[in-house]
Write a protein that holds these residues in place. Structure first.
Motif, short mmCIF file in Angstrom:
data_model
loop_
_atom_site.label_atom_id
_atom_site.label_comp_id
_atom_site.label_asym_id
_atom_site.label_seq_id
_atom_site.Cartn_x
_atom_site.Cartn_y
_atom_site.Cartn_z
N ASP A 30 40.96 48.69 38.27
CA ASP A 30 40.05 47.67 38.78
C ASP A 30 40.78 46.73 39.74
N PHE A 31 41.60 47.32 40.61
CA PHE A 31 42.39 46.57 41.59
C PHE A 31 41.98 47.03 42.98
N CYS A 32 41.37 46.14 43.73
CA CYS A 32 40.85 46.49 45.05
C CYS A 32 41.82 46.04 46.14
N ILE A 33 42.41 46.99 46.83
CA ILE A 33 43.34 46.69 47.91
C ILE A 33 42.62 45.98 49.06
N GLY A 34 41.44 46.45 49.41
CA GLY A 34 40.68 45.85 50.50
C GLY A 34 40.34 44.39 50.23
N CYS A 35 40.04 44.06 48.99
CA CYS A 35 39.74 42.67 48.62
C CYS A 35 40.97 41.80 48.80
N ARG A 36 42.12 42.32 48.41
CA ARG A 36 43.38 41.54 48.56
C ARG A 36 43.73 41.36 50.03
N ILE A 37 43.55 42.38 50.83
CA ILE A 37 43.83 42.27 52.27
C ILE A 37 42.88 41.25 52.90
N TYR A 38 41.61 41.29 52.54
CA TYR A 38 40.64 40.34 53.07
C TYR A 38 41.01 38.91 52.70
N TYR A 39 41.43 38.69 51.46
CA TYR A 39 41.83 37.37 51.00
C TYR A 39 43.01 36.85 51.81
N VAL A 40 44.02 37.68 52.02
CA VAL A 40 45.20 37.28 52.79
C VAL A 40 44.81 36.98 54.23
N LEU A 41 43.95 37.80 54.83
CA LEU A 41 43.51 37.56 56.20
C LEU A 41 42.75 36.24 56.33
N GLN A 42 41.95 35.90 55.34
CA GLN A 42 41.22 34.63 55.37
C GLN A 42 42.18 33.44 55.27
#
Length: 55
Positions: A30-42
């Motif tokens: 239940d670990f989403c790489i895309g969600c983490r990348i989006y968070y860092v980009l924001q």
């Protein structure tokens, strides 16, 4: 499929492996790489906007 059709078989396999790895992380842990990348980009975007207005 697009990479493979243009003759970039190695790049197509590499992209498939990366996508498979991300899908496995999501399904098993239940670990989403895309969600983490989006968070860092924001965070980066907010930091750049803050620096632009307060220089």
């Amino acid at each position: 499929m697009v990479l493979y059709s243009f003759g970039f078989a190695a790049a197509a396999v590499a992209a498939a492996v990366v996508l498979l790895f991300c899908a496995l992380l999501e399904a098993l842990f239940d670990f989403c790489i895309g969600c983490r990348i989006y968070y860092v980009l924001q965070i980066i975007k907010a930091k750049l906007q803050y620096d632009r207005y307060f220089n």
